[in-house]
Design a protein around this motif. Structure first.
Motif, PDB file in Angstrom:
ATOM      1  N   ARG A 280     -19.418 -19.713   3.514  1.00 59.20           N
ATOM      2  CA  ARG A 280     -20.446 -20.290   4.266  1.00 59.20           C
ATOM      3  C   ARG A 280     -20.134 -19.998   5.797  1.00 59.20           C
ATOM      4  N   ARG A 281     -19.634 -19.043   6.111  1.00 54.51           N
ATOM      5  CA  ARG A 281     -19.413 -18.728   7.634  1.00 54.51           C
ATOM      6  C   ARG A 281     -20.487 -17.666   7.892  1.00 54.51           C
ATOM      7  N   THR A 282     -20.943 -17.854   9.147  1.00 54.29           N
ATOM      8  CA  THR A 282     -22.090 -16.768   9.513  1.00 54.29           C
ATOM      9  C   THR A 282     -21.198 -15.211   9.612  1.00 54.29           C
ATOM     10  N   ASP A 283     -21.989 -14.281   9.546  1.00 52.76           N
ATOM     11  CA  ASP A 283     -21.440 -13.122   9.714  1.00 52.76           C
ATOM     12  C   ASP A 283     -20.519 -12.658  10.837  1.00 52.76           C
ATOM     13  N   LEU A 284     -20.953 -13.244  12.069  1.00 55.81           N
ATOM     14  CA  LEU A 284     -20.021 -13.018  13.291  1.00 55.81           C
ATOM     15  C   LEU A 284     -18.973 -13.833  13.041  1.00 55.81           C
ATOM     16  N   GLU A 285     -19.005 -15.099  12.562  1.00 52.90           N
ATOM     17  CA  GLU A 285     -17.594 -15.878  12.312  1.00 52.90           C
ATOM     18  C   GLU A 285     -16.748 -15.306  11.543  1.00 52.90           C
ATOM     19  N   ARG A 286     -17.226 -14.538  10.426  1.00 55.30           N
ATOM     20  CA  ARG A 286     -16.324 -14.050   9.502  1.00 55.30           C
ATOM     21  C   ARG A 286     -15.906 -12.726   9.988  1.00 55.30           C
ATOM     22  N   ALA A 287     -16.738 -12.044  10.827  1.00 52.24           N
ATOM     23  CA  ALA A 287     -15.912 -10.884  11.539  1.00 52.24           C
ATOM     24  C   ALA A 287     -14.870 -11.183  12.542  1.00 52.24           C
ATOM     25  N   ASP A 288     -14.999 -12.239  13.035  1.00 53.21           N
ATOM     26  CA  ASP A 288     -14.017 -12.796  14.124  1.00 53.21           C
ATOM     27  C   ASP A 288     -12.718 -13.250  13.362  1.00 53.21           C
ATOM     28  N   ALA A 289     -12.974 -13.834  12.108  1.00 54.37           N
ATOM     29  CA  ALA A 289     -11.800 -14.379  11.425  1.00 54.37           C
ATOM     30  C   ALA A 289     -11.128 -13.346  10.841  1.00 54.37           C
ATOM     31  N   ILE A 290     -11.760 -12.156  10.279  1.00 51.95           N
ATOM     32  CA  ILE A 290     -10.993 -11.163   9.913  1.00 51.95           C
ATOM     33  C   ILE A 290     -10.156 -10.199  10.879  1.00 51.95           C
TER      34      ILE A 290
END
Length: 108
Positions: free
Chosen positions: A24-34
């Motif tokens: 459910r994360r946005t693309d930017l949140e996902r990229a930041d998390a990775i």
């Protein structure tokens, strides 16, 4: 000492239990998390390299692995959210379709 991301820490959930939330994360949140997971894993690997005893080395290596497994689960969840087939995900992981489904869940 139990590390916060350790399987022995209170409230710890295995990565596959968090896959639904990660999707459910946005693309930017996902990229930041990775990116954050990779950064943290690198720091833990450096600490493992500098550690003087095997116990500390193992602790830091485990912390790095946990970070990377979380990042991997996040990436798999994104691929599934984008309707990428399990066969392609399995190929990227070096697993069969069935093994990938078993490890990361059959959710779409």
């Amino acid at each position: 000492m139990t590390r916060p991301n350790s399987p022995k820490a209170p409230g710890y959930l295995p990565s596959h239990s968090r896959v639904q939330f990660r999707a459910r994360r946005t693309d930017l949140e996902r990229a930041d998390a990775i990116e954050q997971a990779v950064h943290t894993a690198r720091a833990e690997l450096a600490r493992a390299q500098d550690a003087r005893d095997a116990g500390a080395q193992l602790e830091h290596l485990t912390a790095a692995i946990v970070q990377l497994v979380d990042a991997q689960a996040t990436a798999v969840a994104q691929l599934r959210a984008d309707s990428v087939p399990w066969t392609r995900i399995g190929d990227a992981l070096g697993l069969t379709k069935q093994a990938a489904q078993s490890r990361f869940g059959k959710s779409s």
